[in-house]
Design a protein around this motif. Structure first.
Motif, PDB file in Angstrom:
ATOM      1  N   ALA A  85       0.834  -1.208   0.000  1.00  0.00           N
ATOM      2  CA  ALA A  85       0.000   0.000   0.000  1.00  0.00           C
ATOM      3  C   ALA A  85       0.867   1.256   0.000  1.00  0.00           C
ATOM      4  O   ALA A  85       0.590   2.210  -0.741  1.00  0.00           O
ATOM      5  CB  ALA A  85      -0.943  -0.001   1.199  1.00  0.00           C
ATOM      6  N   ARG A  86       1.916   1.269   0.793  1.00  0.00           N
ATOM      7  CA  ARG A  86       2.804   2.437   0.826  1.00  0.00           C
ATOM      8  C   ARG A  86       3.532   2.616  -0.501  1.00  0.00           C
ATOM      9  O   ARG A  86       3.701   3.736  -0.977  1.00  0.00           O
ATOM     10  CB  ARG A  86       3.820   2.303   1.966  1.00  0.00           C
ATOM     11  CG  ARG A  86       3.231   2.560   3.325  1.00  0.00           C
ATOM     12  CD  ARG A  86       4.326   2.676   4.349  1.00  0.00           C
ATOM     13  NE  ARG A  86       3.773   2.786   5.679  1.00  0.00           N
ATOM     14  CZ  ARG A  86       4.502   3.010   6.757  1.00  0.00           C
ATOM     15  NH1 ARG A  86       5.812   3.120   6.655  1.00  0.00           N
ATOM     16  NH2 ARG A  86       3.938   3.107   7.931  1.00  0.00           N
ATOM     17  N   LEU A  87       3.967   1.512  -1.079  1.00  0.00           N
ATOM     18  CA  LEU A  87       4.658   1.578  -2.358  1.00  0.00           C
ATOM     19  C   LEU A  87       3.726   2.107  -3.442  1.00  0.00           C
ATOM     20  O   LEU A  87       4.108   2.970  -4.239  1.00  0.00           O
ATOM     21  CB  LEU A  87       5.209   0.203  -2.749  1.00  0.00           C
ATOM     22  CG  LEU A  87       5.984   0.136  -4.047  1.00  0.00           C
ATOM     23  CD1 LEU A  87       7.184   1.073  -4.027  1.00  0.00           C
ATOM     24  CD2 LEU A  87       6.435  -1.282  -4.317  1.00  0.00           C
ATOM     25  N   HIS A  90       3.287   5.811  -2.949  1.00  0.00           N
ATOM     26  CA  HIS A  90       4.506   6.521  -3.346  1.00  0.00           C
ATOM     27  C   HIS A  90       4.618   6.605  -4.861  1.00  0.00           C
ATOM     28  O   HIS A  90       4.921   7.654  -5.414  1.00  0.00           O
ATOM     29  CB  HIS A  90       5.735   5.826  -2.741  1.00  0.00           C
ATOM     30  CG  HIS A  90       7.027   6.474  -3.116  1.00  0.00           C
ATOM     31  ND1 HIS A  90       7.453   7.646  -2.551  1.00  0.00           N
ATOM     32  CD2 HIS A  90       7.969   6.112  -4.018  1.00  0.00           C
ATOM     33  CE1 HIS A  90       8.614   7.985  -3.086  1.00  0.00           C
ATOM     34  NE2 HIS A  90       8.942   7.070  -3.976  1.00  0.00           N
ATOM     35  N   MET A  91       4.354   5.498  -5.538  1.00  0.00           N
ATOM     36  CA  MET A  91       4.439   5.473  -6.998  1.00  0.00           C
ATOM     37  C   MET A  91       3.368   6.363  -7.613  1.00  0.00           C
ATOM     38  O   MET A  91       3.623   7.066  -8.587  1.00  0.00           O
ATOM     39  CB  MET A  91       4.324   4.045  -7.526  1.00  0.00           C
ATOM     40  CG  MET A  91       5.493   3.158  -7.141  1.00  0.00           C
ATOM     41  SD  MET A  91       7.087   3.809  -7.686  1.00  0.00           S
ATOM     42  CE  MET A  91       6.889   3.672  -9.448  1.00  0.00           C
ATOM     43  N   GLY A  92       2.165   6.355  -7.058  1.00  0.00           N
ATOM     44  CA  GLY A  92       1.104   7.225  -7.556  1.00  0.00           C
ATOM     45  C   GLY A  92       1.488   8.684  -7.446  1.00  0.00           C
ATOM     46  O   GLY A  92       1.259   9.479  -8.363  1.00  0.00           O
ATOM     47  N   GLU A  97       3.506  13.734  -9.942  1.00  0.00           N
ATOM     48  CA  GLU A  97       4.516  14.791  -9.973  1.00  0.00           C
ATOM     49  C   GLU A  97       5.192  14.844 -11.333  1.00  0.00           C
ATOM     50  O   GLU A  97       5.436  15.921 -11.874  1.00  0.00           O
ATOM     51  CB  GLU A  97       5.551  14.575  -8.878  1.00  0.00           C
ATOM     52  CG  GLU A  97       5.034  14.884  -7.485  1.00  0.00           C
ATOM     53  CD  GLU A  97       6.039  14.564  -6.393  1.00  0.00           C
ATOM     54  OE1 GLU A  97       7.156  14.105  -6.698  1.00  0.00           O
ATOM     55  OE2 GLU A  97       5.697  14.772  -5.211  1.00  0.00           O
ATOM     56  N   ALA A  98       5.497  13.687 -11.900  1.00  0.00           N
ATOM     57  CA  ALA A  98       6.151  13.646 -13.214  1.00  0.00           C
ATOM     58  C   ALA A  98       5.236  14.184 -14.296  1.00  0.00           C
ATOM     59  O   ALA A  98       5.668  14.874 -15.210  1.00  0.00           O
ATOM     60  CB  ALA A  98       6.588  12.220 -13.539  1.00  0.00           C
ATOM     61  N   ALA A  99       3.946  13.903 -14.193  1.00  0.00           N
ATOM     62  CA  ALA A  99       2.985  14.373 -15.188  1.00  0.00           C
ATOM     63  C   ALA A  99       2.783  15.880 -15.096  1.00  0.00           C
ATOM     64  O   ALA A  99       2.512  16.536 -16.092  1.00  0.00           O
ATOM     65  CB  ALA A  99       1.644  13.662 -15.016  1.00  0.00           C
ATOM     66  N   GLY A 100       2.970  16.416 -13.907  1.00  0.00           N
ATOM     67  CA  GLY A 100       2.775  17.842 -13.695  1.00  0.00           C
ATOM     68  C   GLY A 100       3.953  18.688 -14.138  1.00  0.00           C
ATOM     69  O   GLY A 100       3.864  19.899 -14.259  1.00  0.00           O
TER      70      GLY A 100
END
Length: 101
Positions: A85-87, A90-92, A97-100
């Motif tokens: 769940a944490r991973l 974090h990936m989401g 952030e990368a898309a922004g």
């Protein structure tokens, strides 16, 4: 007699796969870079930055986490479901952030 300035570059001969060589040539042809050497230098700078970021992550996050787990293996570990769940969270966040950018 005046001493000649020391050369700060070194000429190398490299061999690239056809696809990579074409990529280098395309970058120059597009005007993005003036020379093939500039393309290679920029790629190496990017590689050095990535290596530095990985080293920083290892020193600042991985090593302290490892030390904490070794100091208290029962109290600091997560179940597989919690870790997953944490991973995922974090990936989401990283994808958003990368898309922004």
């Amino acid at each position: 007699m005046k001493a000649l300035p020391m050369r700060t570059t070194q000429s190398l001969s490299i061999t690239l796969p056809h696809e990579m060589a074409q990529m280098v040539k395309s970058k120059v042809a597009s005007g993005e870079y003036a020379t093939e050497s500039e393309v290679i230098r920029d790629g190496l700078r990017t590689l050095a930055a990535r290596d530095a970021a990985v080293e920083k992550w290892l020193i600042e996050e991985v090593a302290p986490t490892y030390d904490a787990v070794m100091a208290d293996p029962i109290g600091t570990t997560l179940s597989a479901d919690e870790a997953h769940a944490r991973l995922q969270a974090h990936m989401g966040k990283a994808v958003k952030e990368a898309a922004g950018k």
